[in-house]
Design a protein around this motif. Structure first.
Motif, PDB file in Angstrom:
ATOM      1  N   GLU A  88      45.514  24.321  96.685  1.00  0.00           N
ATOM      2  CA  GLU A  88      44.416  25.148  97.183  1.00  0.00           C
ATOM      3  C   GLU A  88      43.175  24.296  97.476  1.00  0.00           C
ATOM      4  OE1 GLU A  88      45.662  25.565  94.096  1.00  0.00           O
ATOM      5  OE2 GLU A  88      46.766  27.465  94.050  1.00  0.00           O
ATOM      6  N   VAL A  89      42.585  24.534  98.640  1.00  0.00           N
ATOM      7  CA  VAL A  89      41.356  23.833  99.024  1.00  0.00           C
ATOM      8  C   VAL A  89      40.247  24.102  98.011  1.00  0.00           C
ATOM      9  CG1 VAL A  89      39.545  23.644 100.776  1.00  0.00           C
ATOM     10  CG2 VAL A  89      41.931  23.858 101.476  1.00  0.00           C
ATOM     11  N   GLY A  90      40.156  25.345  97.553  1.00  0.00           N
ATOM     12  CA  GLY A  90      39.121  25.707  96.595  1.00  0.00           C
ATOM     13  C   GLY A  90      39.215  24.912  95.308  1.00  0.00           C
ATOM     14  N   ARG A  91      40.419  24.694  94.820  1.00  0.00           N
ATOM     15  CA  ARG A  91      40.601  23.912  93.591  1.00  0.00           C
ATOM     16  C   ARG A  91      40.211  22.455  93.798  1.00  0.00           C
ATOM     17  NH1 ARG A  91      46.364  24.235  91.185  1.00  0.00           N
ATOM     18  NH2 ARG A  91      45.500  22.541  89.954  1.00  0.00           N
ATOM     19  N   LYS A  92      40.543  21.907  94.977  1.00  0.00           N
ATOM     20  CA  LYS A  92      40.159  20.522  95.265  1.00  0.00           C
ATOM     21  C   LYS A  92      38.642  20.389  95.310  1.00  0.00           C
ATOM     22  CE  LYS A  92      44.220  18.839  97.777  1.00  0.00           C
ATOM     23  NZ  LYS A  92      44.752  18.350  99.069  1.00  0.00           N
ATOM     24  N   ARG A  93      37.989  21.352  95.949  1.00  0.00           N
ATOM     25  CA  ARG A  93      36.532  21.315  96.023  1.00  0.00           C
ATOM     26  C   ARG A  93      35.901  21.406  94.628  1.00  0.00           C
ATOM     27  NH1 ARG A  93      33.382  22.417 100.151  1.00  0.00           N
ATOM     28  NH2 ARG A  93      32.258  24.150  99.154  1.00  0.00           N
ATOM     29  N   PHE A  94      36.476  22.246  93.784  1.00  0.00           N
ATOM     30  CA  PHE A  94      35.937  22.365  92.429  1.00  0.00           C
ATOM     31  C   PHE A  94      36.121  21.045  91.678  1.00  0.00           C
ATOM     32  CE2 PHE A  94      35.502  23.572  88.040  1.00  0.00           C
ATOM     33  CZ  PHE A  94      34.514  24.543  88.064  1.00  0.00           C
ATOM     34  N   ALA A  95      37.271  20.387  91.859  1.00  0.00           N
ATOM     35  CA  ALA A  95      37.521  19.113  91.187  1.00  0.00           C
ATOM     36  C   ALA A  95      36.495  18.063  91.615  1.00  0.00           C
ATOM     37  CB  ALA A  95      38.940  18.629  91.489  1.00  0.00           C
ATOM     38  N   ILE A  96      36.191  18.017  92.915  1.00  0.00           N
ATOM     39  CA  ILE A  96      35.194  17.065  93.412  1.00  0.00           C
ATOM     40  C   ILE A  96      33.828  17.375  92.828  1.00  0.00           C
ATOM     41  CG2 ILE A  96      33.979  16.234  95.469  1.00  0.00           C
ATOM     42  CD1 ILE A  96      36.591  16.850  97.042  1.00  0.00           C
ATOM     43  N   ALA A  97      33.442  18.656  92.867  1.00  0.00           N
ATOM     44  CA  ALA A  97      32.137  19.061  92.337  1.00  0.00           C
ATOM     45  C   ALA A  97      32.046  18.779  90.838  1.00  0.00           C
ATOM     46  CB  ALA A  97      31.894  20.538  92.624  1.00  0.00           C
ATOM     47  N   HIS A  98      33.134  18.991  90.129  1.00  0.00           N
ATOM     48  CA  HIS A  98      33.192  18.711  88.685  1.00  0.00           C
ATOM     49  C   HIS A  98      32.922  17.227  88.421  1.00  0.00           C
ATOM     50  CE1 HIS A  98      34.970  19.180  84.543  1.00  0.00           C
ATOM     51  NE2 HIS A  98      35.271  17.902  84.759  1.00  0.00           N
ATOM     52  N   GLU A  99      33.586  16.355  89.170  1.00  0.00           N
ATOM     53  CA  GLU A  99      33.383  14.911  88.977  1.00  0.00           C
ATOM     54  C   GLU A  99      31.972  14.496  89.379  1.00  0.00           C
ATOM     55  OE1 GLU A  99      35.415  13.372  87.232  1.00  0.00           O
ATOM     56  OE2 GLU A  99      37.090  14.761  87.352  1.00  0.00           O
ATOM     57  N   LEU A 100      31.425  15.151  90.398  1.00  0.00           N
ATOM     58  CA  LEU A 100      30.022  14.892  90.752  1.00  0.00           C
ATOM     59  C   LEU A 100      29.099  15.263  89.591  1.00  0.00           C
ATOM     60  CD1 LEU A 100      29.471  16.001  94.471  1.00  0.00           C
ATOM     61  CD2 LEU A 100      28.906  13.775  93.451  1.00  0.00           C
ATOM     62  N   ARG A 161      36.979  38.017  95.281  1.00  0.00           N
ATOM     63  CA  ARG A 161      37.641  37.503  96.487  1.00  0.00           C
ATOM     64  C   ARG A 161      36.617  37.215  97.589  1.00  0.00           C
ATOM     65  NH1 ARG A 161      42.397  41.128  95.670  1.00  0.00           N
ATOM     66  NH2 ARG A 161      44.130  39.765  95.096  1.00  0.00           N
ATOM     67  N   GLU A 162      35.628  38.079  97.717  1.00  0.00           N
ATOM     68  CA  GLU A 162      34.596  37.864  98.735  1.00  0.00           C
ATOM     69  C   GLU A 162      33.848  36.563  98.474  1.00  0.00           C
ATOM     70  OE1 GLU A 162      30.703  40.073 100.742  1.00  0.00           O
ATOM     71  OE2 GLU A 162      31.731  40.989  99.024  1.00  0.00           O
ATOM     72  N   ILE A 163      33.512  36.315  97.216  1.00  0.00           N
ATOM     73  CA  ILE A 163      32.835  35.068  96.854  1.00  0.00           C
ATOM     74  C   ILE A 163      33.740  33.872  97.144  1.00  0.00           C
ATOM     75  CG2 ILE A 163      31.913  33.728  94.917  1.00  0.00           C
ATOM     76  CD1 ILE A 163      30.998  36.394  93.696  1.00  0.00           C
ATOM     77  N   ALA A 164      35.023  33.993  96.772  1.00  0.00           N
ATOM     78  CA  ALA A 164      35.979  32.903  97.002  1.00  0.00           C
ATOM     79  C   ALA A 164      36.083  32.574  98.488  1.00  0.00           C
ATOM     80  CB  ALA A 164      37.349  33.279  96.442  1.00  0.00           C
ATOM     81  N   ASN A 165      36.169  33.582  99.327  1.00  0.00           N
ATOM     82  CA  ASN A 165      36.308  33.368 100.768  1.00  0.00           C
ATOM     83  C   ASN A 165      35.021  32.844 101.399  1.00  0.00           C
ATOM     84  OD1 ASN A 165      38.963  34.284 100.689  1.00  0.00           O
ATOM     85  ND2 ASN A 165      38.395  36.402 101.118  1.00  0.00           N
ATOM     86  N   THR A 166      33.893  33.350 100.941  1.00  0.00           N
ATOM     87  CA  THR A 166      32.607  32.948 101.514  1.00  0.00           C
ATOM     88  C   THR A 166      32.262  31.505 101.188  1.00  0.00           C
ATOM     89  OG1 THR A 166      31.781  35.227 101.359  1.00  0.00           O
ATOM     90  CG2 THR A 166      30.136  33.487 101.613  1.00  0.00           C
ATOM     91  N   PHE A 167      32.569  31.078  99.960  1.00  0.00           N
ATOM     92  CA  PHE A 167      32.151  29.753  99.513  1.00  0.00           C
ATOM     93  C   PHE A 167      33.308  28.758  99.387  1.00  0.00           C
ATOM     94  CE2 PHE A 167      28.733  32.573  98.272  1.00  0.00           C
ATOM     95  CZ  PHE A 167      27.605  31.835  98.540  1.00  0.00           C
ATOM     96  N   THR A 168      34.504  29.167  99.793  1.00  0.00           N
ATOM     97  CA  THR A 168      35.694  28.300  99.763  1.00  0.00           C
ATOM     98  C   THR A 168      35.912  27.721  98.369  1.00  0.00           C
ATOM     99  OG1 THR A 168      35.083  27.672 102.028  1.00  0.00           O
ATOM    100  CG2 THR A 168      36.967  26.553 101.053  1.00  0.00           C
ATOM    101  N   ILE A 169      36.097  28.606  97.418  1.00  0.00           N
ATOM    102  CA  ILE A 169      36.422  28.211  96.058  1.00  0.00           C
ATOM    103  C   ILE A 169      37.613  29.035  95.590  1.00  0.00           C
ATOM    104  CG2 ILE A 169      34.080  27.496  95.480  1.00  0.00           C
ATOM    105  CD1 ILE A 169      33.724  30.158  94.020  1.00  0.00           C
ATOM    106  N   SER A 170      38.177  28.676  94.448  1.00  0.00           N
ATOM    107  CA  SER A 170      39.319  29.407  93.921  1.00  0.00           C
ATOM    108  C   SER A 170      38.884  30.774  93.420  1.00  0.00           C
ATOM    109  CB  SER A 170      39.973  28.622  92.781  1.00  0.00           C
ATOM    110  OG  SER A 170      39.131  28.615  91.642  1.00  0.00           O
ATOM    111  N   LEU A 171      39.842  31.687  93.309  1.00  0.00           N
ATOM    112  CA  LEU A 171      39.535  33.028  92.818  1.00  0.00           C
ATOM    113  C   LEU A 171      39.033  32.980  91.375  1.00  0.00           C
ATOM    114  CD1 LEU A 171      39.550  36.051  93.439  1.00  0.00           C
ATOM    115  CD2 LEU A 171      41.920  36.138  92.639  1.00  0.00           C
ATOM    116  N   THR A 172      39.577  32.071  90.582  1.00  0.00           N
ATOM    117  CA  THR A 172      39.137  31.943  89.188  1.00  0.00           C
ATOM    118  C   THR A 172      37.678  31.509  89.121  1.00  0.00           C
ATOM    119  OG1 THR A 172      41.387  31.369  88.493  1.00  0.00           O
ATOM    120  CG2 THR A 172      39.601  30.823  86.983  1.00  0.00           C
ATOM    121  N   ALA A 173      37.328  30.478  89.890  1.00  0.00           N
ATOM    122  CA  ALA A 173      35.942  30.012  89.914  1.00  0.00           C
ATOM    123  C   ALA A 173      35.026  31.104  90.448  1.00  0.00           C
ATOM    124  CB  ALA A 173      35.826  28.751  90.768  1.00  0.00           C
TER     125      ALA A 173
END
Length: 278
Positions: A88-100, A161-173
């Motif tokens: 999932e793109v959202g999970r990858k983005r969260f991983a990058i943001a986490h490391e940042l 789901r709306e937040i996930a779609n709007t900001f390209t993050i996972s549903l959990t985040a």
């Protein structure tokens, strides 16, 4: 009187599972410093690779085993490597943001930091991982930007789901940000194999205790019924208070509403709880 003594003892015990306010404020402040620095005002402006490069951190995808991402720091330069098989793109983005988050806040703590999938969902354990997750949540879904776009947010899977779609993050985040953004008394709960692994509470000044880690799903909970094969309800449903708060059986000053969904084909369940007081 005895009931209220038990209540506050439980509240004190449960709150041990919450990150200290100082850590949470530090993480949010650090993320907001970047948001202000780059004048981010819309989701499309949250370009993580560009932000990282400007911070002298290069992001690369590649094969990794037993970890989702890592940060390698050498002086004032760094490399973030993310597992390329994360689907999932959202999970990858969260991983990058986490490391940042580690890069911005933990310069003196570690020069090499490996983060597993468990670390990326840790909101009640290692202070460093909790801080990095709160940082990532705020950076990916800035509070002011989200409230401007979404307005008033009511607790529901649809809103997550709306937040996930709007900001390209996972549903959990997205569910975590939902309960933080909502002005209602609500919680996001993640369970696996019928056992609660973590929860996040919204409404910053709520007096409601949390849920004990390793809490076994009550058979009358929506989460348990979904785990047993029943289709999820399309909206929030009332459940007995003791389903999630064993100490609250027969209490009448609030009601608990639940909406749960199974994540993929796994035994993991994401739950949104909405607590409505009299």
């Amino acid at each position: 009187m005895q009931c209220w003594r038990i209540y506050y003892c439980l509240k004190k015990m449960m709150n041990k599972n919450s990150p200290p306010k100082a850590n949470e404020m530090r993480a949010r402040r650090s993320a907001n410093d970047l948001i202000k620095h780059y004048a981010i005002s819309s989701p499309c402006e949250i370009r993580l690779e560009d932000i990282a490069m400007d911070r002298k951190v290069f992001v690369r995808e590649g094969e990794l085993k037993n970890t989702d991402a890592y940060l390698l720091r050498k002086g004032n330069k760094g490399i973030i490597r993310v597992r390329d098989s994360i689907p999932e793109v959202g999970r990858k983005r969260f991983a990058i943001a986490h490391e940042l988050g580690h890069w911005e806040m933990h310069e003196n703590d570690t020069q090499l930091n490996f983060c597993t999938e468990e670390n990326l969902s840790d909101y009640q354990g290692s202070p460093m991982e909790v801080e990095a997750n709160i940082f990532a949540s705020e950076l990916l879904v800035p509070t002011l930007v989200a409230r401007t776009i979404l307005g008033s947010v009511s607790p529901s899977i649809a809103a997550a789901r709306e937040i996930a779609n709007t900001f390209t993050i996972s549903l959990t985040a997205a569910a975590i940000r939902l309960v933080q953004l909502s002005r209602e008394d609500c919680m996001a709960v993640f369970s696996s194999g019928g056992i609660v692994k973590w929860w996040r509470k919204g409404k910053e000044f709520s007096d409601l205790p949390g849920i004990s880690k390793n809490h076994i799903l009550h058979p009358e909970s929506e989460a348990s019924e979904i785990l047993c094969g029943r289709k999820p309800s399309p909206k929030m449903v009332r459940v007995p208070n003791e389903t999630w708060f064993p100490w609250a059986k027969n209490r009448t000053e609030f009601e608990v509403y639940e909406e749960s969904i199974q994540l993929g084909r796994y035994s993991t369940i994401l739950t949104i709880l909405w607590i409505i007081s009299d």
